[in-house]
Scaffold this motif. Structure first.
Motif: not given
Ligand SMILES: [Zn+2]
Length: 207
Positions: A30-33, A38-42, A48-52
């Protein structure tokens, strides 16, 4: 990144597989997720959340939220999950993990079979599961051991197995000092080490 992380996750999981629970592994996942998201969002700040989640995570073999590549021509590379490592329980050595455990197994086996191994020592060694009756640490090859009467013979203690215990010599010295300080009797003089071709053997003198 998957190639860099997988050996770390495998190594960490295997190392802790005897002492942690499946929940602890799931928490690590869960911590890695969280960190990966956060890395992907950056990287994709305006997506969007769905796209990522669709770009980086897949359902593979029924397993949801697998961080994986999407190659067209071969199998995807997947990020290993901690909770894919089975928990292994070693009750006997819990908290006693020791590089000498292997030595002990080899050594006690050898002791038990050796024609010169004192029968009492090998029997007590097996009963005490290779550990000193006082400090509870494993005997190691080369340790000097002594057999003690739990109830001294001078106080009516019998010369039989249930009245005997195997200790390190230094532990026996500590115990003797404590017994004497407590005003008790101690028949340490009854116990001696006998010269032997086997290192670390001790026998109770029969006189
Ligand atoms: Zn000891």
């Amino acid at each position: 990144m998957i190639e860099l992380l997988n050996p770390v996750i495998s190594g960490w999981s295997n190392y802790y597989s005897t002492v942690v629970s499946q929940e602890a592994f799931s928490h690590q996942d869960y911590l890695i997720f969280q960190k990966l998201f956060a890395w992907a969002k950056h990287r994709h700040a305006n997506k969007s959340w769905e796209w990522i989640s669709r770009k980086y995570w897949q359902t593979i073999g029924g397993e949801r939220w697998v961080f994986a590549t999407r190659p067209e021509d071969k199998d995807p590379q997947t990020l290993r999950k901690h909770n894919a490592t089975p928990i292994v329980r070693h009750i006997k050595v819990k908290g006693d993990a020791s590089p000498f455990n292997g030595d002990f197994i080899y050594w006690s086996t050898r002791m038990g079979k050796h024609p010169e191994a004192p029968h009492r020592v090998s029997k007590l060694l097996k009963w005490q599961k290779g550990k000193c009756a006082l400090c509870k640490l494993f005997f190691r090859d080369g340790d000097v051991m002594e057999i003690e009467h739990k109830i001294p013979r001078s106080q009516g203690g019998k010369d039989e197995y249930r009245n005997l215990q195997l200790l390190h010599r230094h532990c026996h010295d500590v115990k003797t000092a404590l017994d004497v300080a407590a005003g008790g009797m101690h028949d340490k003089h009854q116990v001696t080490e006998e010269p032997s071709t086997l290192k670390g053997c001790a026998v109770v003198r029969t006189d």
